[in-house]
Enzyme design. Structure first.
Site, PDB file in Angstrom:
ATOM      1  CD  GLU A  27      26.850  44.410  -3.253  1.00 32.30           C
ATOM      2  OE1 GLU A  27      25.724  43.875  -3.305  1.00 32.30           O
ATOM      3  OE2 GLU A  27      27.024  45.634  -3.354  1.00 32.30           O
ATOM      4  CG  ASP A  51      27.605  46.129 -11.001  1.00 35.49           C
ATOM      5  OD1 ASP A  51      28.020  46.735  -9.988  1.00 35.49           O
ATOM      6  OD2 ASP A  51      26.395  46.037 -11.288  1.00 35.49           O
TER       7      ASP A  51
END
Length: 493
Positions: free
Chosen positions: A169, A15
């Site tokens: 997301e 991420d």
């Protein structure tokens, strides 16, 4: 032509989010249940990175209780530089929700958290020309907030949520020219992962999807890098555009096993007709114009510094009383806080495995303690090389099963505990992604205790969002470690 190798941050660094301040780049990653949290890296060229600290580095900022499960904790931080100040926003899953911290310098100190009452994960920050601060969240929604107080001033408002795939997301908002661009991940963080993009004249929309979506995806390909997604754009100092994103490198027979976790990759981005374009994420790409290699940490940590290096992490917490660099100068002394690695609350200090082929070793002075070296994914999946009462043992914990697979008597003096990890080459049916050979060295030679299948310490078996962490532990009494080596295979050639 100079090229660089992917991943640019190997091992459990998922991420990624990146920002630029002048000629410097700063990057943060998810840390989940490990502390200190939110590792922070610096680069001058987007290729060579050096960890300069951790954004969440003290209990006063955040406490992760034992009730936070494996792969809970810190999800998907975003880092931004605005008006001379650095901002990091993230979500502590199971530990309070979304919060924002700031600093004048990326090295810190970082502020105490400002909590933001917005549902979801993967928060992002962007500012418009009027100085309004916008926070996008997975789902995908956006809200106007006061970053100083955390107050929600408008919204949350629905945004573009992708092309219809699962799990929209990782939203990132950018003002580029006359347009606002929204980058999101969709398809889940597994083999279906990808990055898609839309644009609008305002953060409030309406949003127009790119005709060429997905911007990046390796779904359905046989490329060595898989699960590509969760990207963040950055414009380099020379005007070129780049994206950092996560990916995996599975090994072994079908369905493939990734043992290092999700890693950080870098890919060049071009613009065509007002839209960003990126090709496949290759293991080698033409390098950015800047080229600034950095000195990496030495392979040996002999624990002579005043503090632990920033790459050392522990699950859930690291109480001051459980470790010391001063009690026995030149050694890391660990004191037991729990009697088992099978549940939270134990004393463990480790680092991410970053190479498929590597050797990890530590010199242990066990005394009367029960201590050793562990390769772990979580409390239910770890291999331990443990010394206690004059015996060295290898213990395998795989899901509900726990078994001592080897035992040998050892002398009382200092012992070298080692794990040699080797990736499988040209695997056939039933082959593991790698093997782990666990040995103990004494004054009389080296004892080979066990060779274990690496697939049981992989995401595909253990589940979750992390990767392997290898470290030192004690579960009874107090033990000292004189040094710890982490040596990639190519460093020994």
């Amino acid at each position: 032509m100079r090229t660089y190798g992917n991943p640019v941050l190997p091992g459990f660094h998922p991420d990624p989010s990146v920002c630029r301040a002048g000629d410097d780049y700063y990057l943060v990653c998810s840390s989940f249940e490990y502390v200190p949290a939110v590792p922070l890296f610096h680069s001058r060229d987007l290729v060579h990175w050096r960890q300069i600290g951790n954004v969440v580095d003290r209990p006063a900022q955040l406490t992760l209780s034992d009730d936070v499960p494996a792969s809970g904790g810190i999800y998907a931080p975003t880092i931004r530089h605005h008006d001379g100040r650095f901002y990091v926003i993230t979500t502590a899953v199971g530990a309070g929700g979304t919060f924002l911290v700031t600093a004048d310098r990326p090295e810190g100190p970082w502020s105490d958290p400002v909590w933001i009452d917005l549902p979801g994960i993967d928060p992002d920050l962007a500012w418009d020309e009027d100085g309004n601060c916008w926070c996008a969240m997975a789902g995908v929604t956006v809200a106007r907030i006061d970053p100083g107080t955390g107050k929600v001033l408008e919204g949350p408002l629905p945004m573009w949520s992708g092309t219809g795939l699962a799990d929209p997301e990782a939203p990132h908002l950018y003002r580029i020219g006359d347009w606002w661009y929204l980058l999101i991940a969709e398809g889940g963080t597994g083999p279906g992962h990808g990055v898609s993009v839309a644009r609008a004249r305002s953060p409030r929309g309406p949003w127009e999807p790119a005709p060429g979506n997905p911007l990046v995806s390796h779904r359905g390909t046989g490329l060595p890098v898989q699960c590509t997604g969760h990207g963040d754009l950055v414009r380099a100092a020379d005007g070129s555009w780049w994206m950092v994103l996560l990916g995996t490198r599975p090994r072994g027979w079908f369905p493939g096993f990734h043992v290092l976790g999700r890693e950080t990759f870098l890919v060049p981005v071009a613009w065509s007709d007002g839209w960003p374009e990126a090709g496949a994420v290759r293991e080698r790409h033409p390098a950015p114009a800047a080229w600034a290699p950095v000195e990496q940490p030495p392979v040996r940590d002999d624990f002579t510094g005043p503090e632990l290096a920033p790459h050392w992490i522990s699950p859930h917490r690291r109480p001051e009383g459980c470790w010391s660099l001063t009690e026995r100068p030149g050694r890391l002394t660990l004191t037991a806080t729990g009697d088992s690695l099978d549940r939270p609350g134990h004393t463990f200090v480790g680092r991410r495995q970053q190479h498929h082929d590597c050797r990890v070793a530590a010199l242990l002075e066990p005394g009367a303690a029960r201590a050793g070296l562990s390769v772990r994914l979580d409390e239910a999946h770890h291999y331990d090389l443990e010394v206690s009462g004059g015996t060295a043992a290898v213990i395998a914990r795989i899901g509900p099963l726990r078994r001592t697979v080897a035992e040998r008597p050892v002398p009382a003096g200092p012992l070298t505990l080692a794990v040699d990890i080797r990736a499988s080459r040209n695997p056939g049916p039933q082959d593991a992604p790698d093997t782990l050979v666990l040995t103990v060295g004494t004054g009389e030679g080296t004892i080979r205790l066990a060779e274990l299948d690496g697939r049981y310490l992989s995401t595909q078996v253990a589940t979750g969002f992390t990767g392997r962490v290898i470290g030192m532990y004690v579960t009874e009494g107090q033990a000292a470690f004189d040094w710890f080596d982490y040596v990639p295979a190519d460093a020994t050639a």
